[in-house]
Design a protein around this motif. Structure first.
Motif, PDB file in Angstrom:
ATOM      1  N   ARG A  52     -51.675  34.580 -32.724  1.00  0.00           N
ATOM      2  CA  ARG A  52     -52.724  35.550 -33.021  1.00  0.00           C
ATOM      3  C   ARG A  52     -52.450  36.829 -32.241  1.00  0.00           C
ATOM      4  O   ARG A  52     -51.777  36.825 -31.210  1.00  0.00           O
ATOM      5  N   SER A  53     -52.966  37.923 -32.753  1.00  0.00           N
ATOM      6  CA  SER A  53     -52.994  39.173 -31.994  1.00  0.00           C
ATOM      7  C   SER A  53     -54.300  39.872 -32.340  1.00  0.00           C
ATOM      8  O   SER A  53     -54.794  39.774 -33.461  1.00  0.00           O
TER       9      SER A  53
ATOM     10  N   SER B  55     -51.341  39.601 -27.694  1.00  0.00           N
ATOM     11  CA  SER B  55     -50.505  38.891 -28.654  1.00  0.00           C
ATOM     12  C   SER B  55     -50.109  37.555 -28.042  1.00  0.00           C
ATOM     13  O   SER B  55     -49.521  37.506 -26.958  1.00  0.00           O
ATOM     14  N   GLU B  56     -50.415  36.463 -28.749  1.00  0.00           N
ATOM     15  CA  GLU B  56     -50.192  35.123 -28.207  1.00  0.00           C
ATOM     16  C   GLU B  56     -49.642  34.205 -29.293  1.00  0.00           C
ATOM     17  O   GLU B  56     -50.082  34.263 -30.441  1.00  0.00           O
ATOM     18  N   PHE B  57     -48.698  33.361 -28.902  1.00  0.00           N
ATOM     19  CA  PHE B  57     -48.170  32.338 -29.801  1.00  0.00           C
ATOM     20  C   PHE B  57     -48.077  31.010 -29.056  1.00  0.00           C
ATOM     21  O   PHE B  57     -47.990  30.965 -27.827  1.00  0.00           O
ATOM     22  N   GLU B  58     -48.093  29.943 -29.829  1.00  0.00           N
ATOM     23  CA  GLU B  58     -48.075  28.617 -29.222  1.00  0.00           C
ATOM     24  C   GLU B  58     -46.719  28.316 -28.594  1.00  0.00           C
ATOM     25  O   GLU B  58     -45.665  28.678 -29.134  1.00  0.00           O
TER      26      GLU B  58
ATOM     27  N   LEU C  41     -51.532  28.341 -26.556  1.00  0.00           N
ATOM     28  CA  LEU C  41     -51.331  29.768 -26.771  1.00  0.00           C
ATOM     29  C   LEU C  41     -50.947  30.441 -25.459  1.00  0.00           C
ATOM     30  O   LEU C  41     -51.678  30.354 -24.465  1.00  0.00           O
ATOM     31  N   VAL C  42     -49.787  31.124 -25.462  1.00  0.00           N
ATOM     32  CA  VAL C  42     -49.317  31.855 -24.288  1.00  0.00           C
ATOM     33  C   VAL C  42     -48.940  33.256 -24.736  1.00  0.00           C
ATOM     34  O   VAL C  42     -48.709  33.506 -25.933  1.00  0.00           O
TER      35      VAL C  42
END
Length: 808
Positions: A620-621, A647-650, A656-657
């Motif tokens: 997500r962002s 902005s975070e991705f798994e 989420l990081v």
């Protein structure tokens, strides 16, 4: 070295300054034609006005106008007529040498005669389909942006939502999305490459291909994408080329920061015109002068040939192409002034491959105008060739030293038909698209992943058939206070059962704009967008020839957008916008060998995506943007933007990081002032919050069996993006002085990037200690490992440039 760099440009400047005396007579001229945007018919007796003056003209029955007796300089031009929306073209350059040609395509309004208003809300361009997240950039803005180097990828960093990475690359990072999430069109023809030395599988590179001298304007969408623009997740760039002149042949020449360029345009026949440009870099000379370890050379050409078959039929041919060569300066370490510089140069030599790349796009567009509609038929082809070779410590004498031997080609043939119909307030756009793609690759690469050292050795040949359809309907309600637009798109291909049903990739979108007052609008958009993974992902095979990622059921990447905001159209060519956005990502490719999302990669040279993946990554962002913009008014222009973005991705544990694009705070302040005697000063200050990075795994890097295979740092993805560099900021400035002569004009500019020499420090690179013969030294306390050595890793130099532009 700085003095040497200036010798050639200064000689040119002195030559031209002595070549004649500037002409002060007011012999400048603006001419053009005003037509109906939908049917192409002339708008007879329309009014054209130069902002801030009483100067103007009325069109004749053919829609043509002419304004004469102008002093050389830059002007804002307005065109208006009863029943049409006012249009403004900003910063039109007028000289004595040639008339400035400014054509307008006006859009009809549905108001009755007595209710027609012309107000500030018409000054800035927007569409019913995209009432927000759309910015229009003129060619003069691109040319004069400090630090922009006439390169659109660098210029857009002034806009909200666009990050400014601390490097010399042109990675376009929009609202927390990866550089691979952008799509580009040139006069409606999709072009896959806009940068020299482009990263295959992404979009970045150090220098742009598109020559601004052939541009009319750029429409930049950071959201609210219209349905006829597919295969994108973060942005769409719509480059509009100008037509070649229809009155006489003219020429431009430029000696810029990195290249030499020539542009020619003029009539080929009574009903056709041509614009053509070619450029060649002298970066190899400059980089050698500065003792840099790599020596790039690039060349590019671009053209547009337009034929007016009749008043209702137009045919356009266009092309763009580039040839790039990236070699090594093996003498750089020996010529370094300090030991630290020597070590850094040697490290870079050891990791950068020798590469060659060429690409082109060629297309034809046919337009047919009807009484209330326009039909467009577009056919194009594009081709990318990418080669890369690397030997261990650049020693080619032993074949076993080969680390990488890569060759890949991407070829596409695209066909699209679309129709744009206007009936009263209602606007309908619909069409179909088809494409045949051929991807071939030969990949021999020694790599080190989280699973250890291995060799990737395969060939692949992949043919894809893609297809899609789209439609969009727009209408206004409540005396045009409310404008609604709904669109739908569907795309599929024959790669696999997961992607062959276009209904599985239905892409709906909805936009709304409500007029709170004549100058204040509340805007909204939501949509679901899809993008096909890169060919490097789709075409990857194992040593048995199996399409690994087809077996892994890879599919389209999905992103859902929600955007809303307020727009305040202020007097004197200014406006203020506030927008909030949220993007949900799904089905992003997840690298199985390294256990990270592909969304974290794409901002480095080389190739990404040629590895086993699954479509299992989510992210997500989200954030908010503020923009205060002042177009040219009384000699002043300015832009202030601020973006807060996350902005975070798994990661591999599903947590989420922060992604590699999680810069958090983006600030841009750009301004300029025109003074008497044709002097101009511009300043731009950029700030980007510290981006996350993944530290190296020291033990894995210096492990003999890893280092002997590939002598580079091995990232520790167990610590994915747990560190951050310090915030990056820089000041750019530019001074222009223009001279206008009877038959030609001259622009001399002085541009400085990073004026106060801010240096960004990245994590140290890892090398190993070597003996006098250059062989790695084993760690006496840790058998099986080499002794590590840390090399500085910084970016930041003052980059001054003197440039010369001649117009004939």
């Amino acid at each position: 070295m700085f003095i040497n760099r200036l010798i050639v440009p200064l000689q040119l400047v002195i030559f031209f300054l002595l070549a004649g005396v500037a002409v002060s007579a007011q012999t400048g001229e603006i001419r053009g034609k005003i037509t109906n945007k939908v049917n192409g018919e002339a708008v007879s007796f329309a009014n054209v006005l130069i902002q801030g003056t009483l100067l103007g003209a009325s069109c004749d029955e053919q829609g043509t106008y002419r304004i004469t007796g102008l002093a050389p300089g830059q002007y804002n031009i307005e065109a208006s007529y009863i029943g049409f929306r006012k249009a403004v073209v900003f910063e039109v350059q007028v000289t004595n040498a040639r008339p400035a040609i400014v054509d307008f395509a006006l859009e009809e309004e549905s108001q009755e005669l007595e209710t027609v208003e012309i107000n500030a809300s018409n000054t800035f361009f927007k569409t019913d389909e995209s009432p927000l997240s759309l910015r229009t950039i003129g060619t003069t803005e691109i040319k004069r942006t400090p630090g922009g180097n006439r390169d659109i990828s660098k210029v857009v960093r002034s806009l909200p939502g666009v990050a400014s990475p601390p490097s010399f690359r042109n990675d376009i990072i929009i609202r927390g999305g990866a550089p691979s999430e952008n799509t580009f069109y040139l006069d409606g023809i999709q072009i896959p490459v806009i940068n020299h030395f482009q990263t295959q599988g992404s979009s970045g590179g150090p220098v742009g291909i598109i020559n601004v001298d052939l541009l009319k304007e750029v429409n930049f969408y950071s959201g609210a994408f219209p349905a006829n623009r597919g295969n994108t997740l973060s942005s769409v760039f719509d480059f509009q080329l100008k037509d070649g002149r229809n009155d006489k042949w003219t020429a431009n020449g430029i000696v810029g920061a990195t290249d030499l360029g020539l542009t020619f345009e003029g009539p080929v026949s009574q009903n056709s015109s041509l614009a053509f440009s070619a450029r060649r870099s002298y970066l190899k000379f400059l980089f050698s002068l500065f003792n840099l370890p790599f020596l790039p050379v690039y060349n590019d050409v671009q053209f547009k040939y337009k034929i007016n078959l009749s008043e209702k039929d137009k045919l356009t041919f266009l092309g763009i192409g580039a040839i790039d060569d990236f070699s090594l300066n093996k003498e750089a370490p020996a010529n370094a002034e300090t030991e630290a510089d020597r070590e850094e140069a040697q490290y870079i030599l050891n990791i950068i491959p020798v590469s060659k790349q060429w690409n082109y796009t060629a297309g034809v567009k046919y337009e047919h105008f009807r009484s209330n509609a326009t039909t467009s038929v577009i056919l194009s082809t594009n081709h990318l060739n990418n080669e890369s070779v690397k030997y261990f410590q650049n020693d080619e004498s032993d074949p076993s030293n080969l680390i990488q031997d890569y060759n890949s080609q991407e070829r596409e043939i695209k066909f699209r038909v679309e129709d744009y119909v206007v009936v009263g307030n209602r606007k309908i756009n619909y069409g179909i698209a088809a494409e045949r793609a051929l991807y071939t690759t030969r990949d021999f690469t020694k790599i080190v992943t989280q699973l250890g050292a291995t060799t990737r050795d395969y060939s692949s040949n992949l043919t894809l058939i893609k297809y899609g359809a789209f439609g969009q309907y727009s209408n206004s309600y409540f005396d045009e206070s409310l404008v609604l637009s709904v669109g739908l798109r569907a795309d599929g291909n024959n790669y696999s059962s997961e992607m062959n049903n276009a209904l599985e990739q239905l892409s709906p979108r909805l936009s709304a704009s409500y007029k709170l007052t004549p100058q204040i609008f509340a805007n909204f958009n939501t949509g679901m967008y899809y993008q096909l993974p890169a060919y490097t992902v789709l075409g990857f095979r194992d040593d048995t020839g199996t399409l690994v990622n087809k077996e892994n059921k890879v599919t389209y990447i999905q992103s859902k957008h929600l955007v809303s905001g307020l727009e305040f159209n202020l007097p004197k060519n200014s406006r203020l916008t506030i927008e909030g956005f949220y993007k949900w990502y799904d089905n992003y490719p997840f690298l199985l060998e390294d256990s990270i999302s592909l969304a974290n990669l794409g901002a480095d040279f080389g190739i990404i995506g040629n590895a086993p993946v699954t479509s299992g990554s989510k992210g997500r962002s989200y954030g908010a943007e503020f923009l205060l913009q002042q177009k040219l008014y009384n000699g002043f222009y300015g832009l202030l933007s601020y973006t807060w973005v996350r902005s975070e991705f798994e990661d591999k544990n599903g947590k989420l990081v922060p992604s590699s694009w999680d810069s958090q705070h983006l600030v841009s302040l750009t301004g300029g002032k025109r003074f008497g005697k044709n002097w101009e000063l511009g300043l731009r200050w950029l700030f980007t919050g510290g981006a996350p990075y993944t530290p190296y795994n020291l033990q894995a890097t210096v492990l003999k069996q890893n280092w002997d295979v590939r002598p580079f740092g091995v990232p520790d993805y167990n610590e994915l993006n747990t560190r951050r560099i310090k915030p990056f900021h820089q000041l750019d400035l530019r001074i222009d002085k223009k001279y206008f002569f009877a038959k030609w004009s001259l622009d001399v500019y002085f541009d400085v990037q990073n004026a106060y020499n801010y240096v960004t420090k990245f994590a140290d690179n890892i090398d190993v200690q070597k003996n006098a013969s250059g062989q790695p030294i084993e760690d006496p306390d840790n058998t099986g490992y080499y002794q590590p050595k840390f090399i500085q890793n910084t970016y930041g130099n003052v980059l001054p440039t003197i440039g010369v532009i001649v117009e004939l």
